[in-house]
Motif scaffolding. Structure first.
Motif, mmCIF file in Angstrom:
data_model
loop_
_atom_site.group_PDB
_atom_site.id
_atom_site.type_symbol
_atom_site.label_atom_id
_atom_site.label_comp_id
_atom_site.label_asym_id
_atom_site.label_seq_id
_atom_site.Cartn_x
_atom_site.Cartn_y
_atom_site.Cartn_z
ATOM 1 N N THR A 43 0.860 -1.180 0.000
ATOM 2 C CA THR A 43 0.000 0.000 0.000
ATOM 3 C C THR A 43 0.895 1.228 0.000
ATOM 4 O OG1 THR A 43 -1.715 -1.175 1.235
ATOM 5 C CG2 THR A 43 -1.861 1.224 1.197
ATOM 6 N N VAL A 97 -6.970 0.807 1.391
ATOM 7 C CA VAL A 97 -6.449 -0.337 0.634
ATOM 8 C C VAL A 97 -7.016 -0.318 -0.780
ATOM 9 C CG1 VAL A 97 -6.530 -2.854 0.449
ATOM 10 C CG2 VAL A 97 -5.954 -1.783 2.627
ATOM 11 N N GLY A 101 -3.725 0.317 -2.530
ATOM 12 C CA GLY A 101 -3.112 -0.997 -2.413
ATOM 13 C C GLY A 101 -3.042 -1.757 -3.727
#
Length: 127
Positions: A43, A97, A101
């Protein structure tokens, strides 16, 4: 053999990327676990002067495949809009995320020169 190779590849990437933890959030795990990683999740931290997409574009141009992390915040996925559900809070970490990510592979067929190439491309991008 696949399990051993995945673990070794993960370890090599983790050790090589650890120096970039000011810019990247790397995976963590319980030290009691014997994890066989499917992939290497990353991330991008906030306020880095680059985005996940910038880094992914760089890696993909260098022939390093990346993937987004599955659904991210699943309650924001169109297919789940009308499905009854319950959440606790605003789910900021799942949003993070979803927005920042991605993962790279730990495919058991990767050899040391390929892993070093991957790490070198991170070095070139991140400085």
């Amino acid at each position: 053999g696949f399990t051993k190779a995945r673990k070794a590849n993960f370890r090599s990437l983790f050790e090589g990327l650890s120096r970039f933890q000011e810019a990247l959030i790397l995976p963590t795990w319980d030290p009691r676990a014997d994890v066989c990683w499917f992939a290497f999740p990353i991330t991008v931290r906030d306020n880095q002067g680059f985005t996940r997409n910038d880094l992914i574009r760089w890696l993909e141009e260098k022939k390093i495949e990346t993937r987004f992390l599955l659904a991210g915040n699943i309650v924001r996925q169109p297919g789940y809009v009308n499905i009854p559900h319950r959440t606790v809070g605003d789910l900021p970490n799942t949003d993070r995320v979803m927005q920042a990510g991605f993962f790279i592979g730990v495919y058991p067929g990767l050899d040391e020169p390929r892993l070093q190439y991957m790490l070198r491309q991170f070095q070139l991008f991140l400085g």
